[in-house]
Design a protein around this motif. Structure first.
Motif, PDB file in Angstrom:
ATOM      1  N   MET A   6      16.916  -4.860  35.110  1.00  0.00           N
ATOM      2  CA  MET A   6      16.967  -3.585  34.397  1.00  0.00           C
ATOM      3  C   MET A   6      18.219  -3.528  33.522  1.00  0.00           C
ATOM      4  N   SER A   7      18.086  -3.033  32.322  1.00  0.00           N
ATOM      5  CA  SER A   7      19.257  -2.850  31.466  1.00  0.00           C
ATOM      6  C   SER A   7      18.948  -1.755  30.459  1.00  0.00           C
ATOM      7  N   SER A   8      19.477  -0.545  30.659  1.00  0.00           N
ATOM      8  CA  SER A   8      19.284   0.521  29.692  1.00  0.00           C
ATOM      9  C   SER A   8      20.548   1.337  29.603  1.00  0.00           C
ATOM     10  N   ALA A   9      20.892   1.732  28.387  1.00  0.00           N
ATOM     11  CA  ALA A   9      22.072   2.547  28.123  1.00  0.00           C
ATOM     12  C   ALA A   9      23.313   1.991  28.826  1.00  0.00           C
ATOM     13  N   GLY A  10      23.482   0.684  28.772  1.00  0.00           N
ATOM     14  CA  GLY A  10      24.682   0.076  29.349  1.00  0.00           C
ATOM     15  C   GLY A  10      24.581  -0.193  30.830  1.00  0.00           C
ATOM     16  N   LEU A  11      23.491   0.269  31.477  1.00  0.00           N
ATOM     17  CA  LEU A  11      23.334   0.059  32.923  1.00  0.00           C
ATOM     18  C   LEU A  11      22.647  -1.291  33.161  1.00  0.00           C
ATOM     19  N   VAL A  12      23.254  -2.102  34.012  1.00  0.00           N
ATOM     20  CA  VAL A  12      22.747  -3.463  34.230  1.00  0.00           C
ATOM     21  C   VAL A  12      22.409  -3.653  35.704  1.00  0.00           C
ATOM     22  N   ASP A  13      21.266  -4.271  35.972  1.00  0.00           N
ATOM     23  CA  ASP A  13      20.879  -4.604  37.338  1.00  0.00           C
ATOM     24  C   ASP A  13      20.691  -6.114  37.378  1.00  0.00           C
ATOM     25  N   THR A  14      21.577  -6.806  38.073  1.00  0.00           N
ATOM     26  CA  THR A  14      21.575  -8.268  37.937  1.00  0.00           C
ATOM     27  C   THR A  14      22.014  -8.967  39.215  1.00  0.00           C
ATOM     28  N   ASP A  15      21.677 -10.237  39.323  1.00  0.00           N
ATOM     29  CA  ASP A  15      22.225 -11.078  40.392  1.00  0.00           C
ATOM     30  C   ASP A  15      23.554 -11.637  39.910  1.00  0.00           C
ATOM     31  N   ALA A  16      24.646 -11.214  40.541  1.00  0.00           N
ATOM     32  CA  ALA A  16      25.963 -11.732  40.182  1.00  0.00           C
ATOM     33  C   ALA A  16      26.306 -12.862  41.154  1.00  0.00           C
ATOM     34  N   GLY A  46      37.236   4.056  37.377  1.00  0.00           N
ATOM     35  CA  GLY A  46      36.653   5.196  38.093  1.00  0.00           C
ATOM     36  C   GLY A  46      35.150   5.095  38.244  1.00  0.00           C
ATOM     37  N   GLN A  47      34.533   4.172  37.484  1.00  0.00           N
ATOM     38  CA  GLN A  47      33.097   3.968  37.673  1.00  0.00           C
ATOM     39  C   GLN A  47      32.884   3.074  38.895  1.00  0.00           C
ATOM     40  N   PHE A  48      31.629   2.986  39.325  1.00  0.00           N
ATOM     41  CA  PHE A  48      31.340   2.196  40.509  1.00  0.00           C
ATOM     42  C   PHE A  48      30.067   1.386  40.298  1.00  0.00           C
ATOM     43  N   ALA A  49      29.790   0.524  41.251  1.00  0.00           N
ATOM     44  CA  ALA A  49      28.548  -0.254  41.223  1.00  0.00           C
ATOM     45  C   ALA A  49      27.894  -0.166  42.589  1.00  0.00           C
ATOM     46  N   MET A  50      26.573  -0.353  42.625  1.00  0.00           N
ATOM     47  CA  MET A  50      25.852  -0.443  43.892  1.00  0.00           C
ATOM     48  C   MET A  50      25.624  -1.932  44.162  1.00  0.00           C
ATOM     49  N   LEU A  51      26.126  -2.402  45.305  1.00  0.00           N
ATOM     50  CA  LEU A  51      26.061  -3.828  45.631  1.00  0.00           C
ATOM     51  C   LEU A  51      25.121  -4.083  46.797  1.00  0.00           C
ATOM     52  N   PRO A  67      24.777 -15.206  45.800  1.00  0.00           N
ATOM     53  CA  PRO A  67      24.333 -14.128  44.920  1.00  0.00           C
ATOM     54  C   PRO A  67      24.609 -12.757  45.549  1.00  0.00           C
ATOM     55  N   VAL A  68      24.974 -11.807  44.732  1.00  0.00           N
ATOM     56  CA  VAL A  68      25.101 -10.404  45.166  1.00  0.00           C
ATOM     57  C   VAL A  68      24.395  -9.578  44.102  1.00  0.00           C
ATOM     58  N   ARG A  69      23.384  -8.848  44.518  1.00  0.00           N
ATOM     59  CA  ARG A  69      22.676  -7.992  43.549  1.00  0.00           C
ATOM     60  C   ARG A  69      23.589  -6.824  43.209  1.00  0.00           C
ATOM     61  N   ILE A  70      23.754  -6.525  41.945  1.00  0.00           N
ATOM     62  CA  ILE A  70      24.685  -5.463  41.551  1.00  0.00           C
ATOM     63  C   ILE A  70      24.064  -4.604  40.451  1.00  0.00           C
TER      64      ILE A  70
END
Ligand SMILES: Cc1cc2nc3c(=O)[nH]c(=O)nc-3n(C[C@H](O)[C@H](O)[C@H](O)COP(=O)(O)OP(=O)(O)OC[C@H]3O[C@@H](n4cnc5c(N)ncnc54)[C@H](O)[C@@H]3O)c2cc1C
Ligand code: FES
Length: 254
Positions: A1-11, A40-45, A93-96
């Protein structure tokens, strides 16, 4: 997923190291997130994607290197998710999903940053954008104080490092008017005490980073309410996690 700067990826894990008793630092290769995230932003890991029934967990960006394409998180091991994450090895891999939420409103000038416990995790990133800053941190014991940025003024409840007492004790001599912006991050009771100790005229300059238990992280599940001073609730993940202190109803914070 990638919309409006939001990325969902395997890091990929670049490094994961123990910094102190049950406190870990993990660095991930995630170029698209590194080029978009703000303090101040965060990610879901999601550690070990698909291998264990743990949903994603929110962590604040501790630092970010857009040129190297990496982001770093500092975290406490408190339960299953952070425990799995702490066992990550190079190349895993860590999904982020990220960057999420509204970060600090960064503006030029002098900052006061006040942290309780591992609330310090996100301050290195904020510090990297500040012209000038004083950082204060309070912990129960000396645990975690080695993770604080150099020059941090420390208070520990057991007196093992810095001044004995609570971080609010450090604020007694603060010249509030000498700071253009004030950032506070830590347990809600500590943030409420910091806000209560500030003179009313500086309340508009205080920002707080709230922590609610989060399900989705992007405003869909309704699981992260923060009581609003205008009545009703704001969502911690979408409207925050950084709020103006005067927008939060501290009476209704548990
Ligand atoms: C926006 C945001 C940013 C965060 N940033 C960081 C960070 O940079 N570093 C860090 O160490 N932690 C951070 N946290 C807290 C972190 O998300 C939780 O510690 C983590 O989700 C716990 O997952 P777990 O599976 O290990 O524990 P779980 O098994 O889910 O929970 C174990 C125990 O941990 C406590 N806990 C869990 N989640 C939270 C929470 N959100 N707030 C307070 N207590 C909680 C509860 O007491 C719970 O019983 C952040 C939380 C939010 C909402
Ligand atoms: S975590 Fe789902 S709405 Fe905030």
């Amino acid at each position: 997923m990638s919309s409006a700067g939001l990325v969902d990826t395997d890091a990929r894990v670049i490094a994961c190291s123990r910094e102190d008793e049950d406190i870990f630092r993990i660095e991930l290769e995630a170029p698209r997130i590194a080029s978009a995230c703000r303090p101040g932003q965060f990610a879901m890991l999601e550690p070990s994607p698909g291998a264990f029934p743990v949903s994603r967990r929110p962590l604040t960006f501790s630092s970010c290197d857009p040129e190297a394409g990496s982001v770093t998180f500092l975290f406490d091991v408190v339960g299953a998710g952070t425990s799995i994450l702490s066992r990550s090895a190079e190349g895993d891999p860590v999904r982020i999903l990220g960057p999420l939420g509204r970060g600090w409103e960064t503006s030029p000038g002098r900052w006061l940053m006040v942290a309780g416990g591992l609330g310090i995790a996100g301050f290195p990133f904020l510090l990297s954008t500040a012209d000038e800053a004083v950082v204060m941190a309070g912990t129960r014991t000396g645990r975690g104080t080695s993770c604080c940025p150099p020059g941090t003024v420390l208070a520990t409840e057991d007196g093992s490092v810095g001044v004995r007492g609570l971080v609010t004790g450090l604020l007694e001599d603060v010249e509030w008017d000498s700071f253009d912006s004030i950032a506070v991050c830590g347990p809600s009771a500590m943030m409420r005490a910091v806000v209560a100790s500030a003179p009313p005229r500086v309340l508009g300059r205080i920002q707080v980073s709230m922590e609610s238990r989060m399900g989705c992280g992007w405003g869909v599940c309704g699981g992260c309410p923060v009581p609003s001073s205008r009545g009703g609730f704001m969502s911690c993940c979408k409207d925050g996690p950084v709020f103006r202190a005067c927008d939060v109803d501290w009476e209704r914070i548990s």
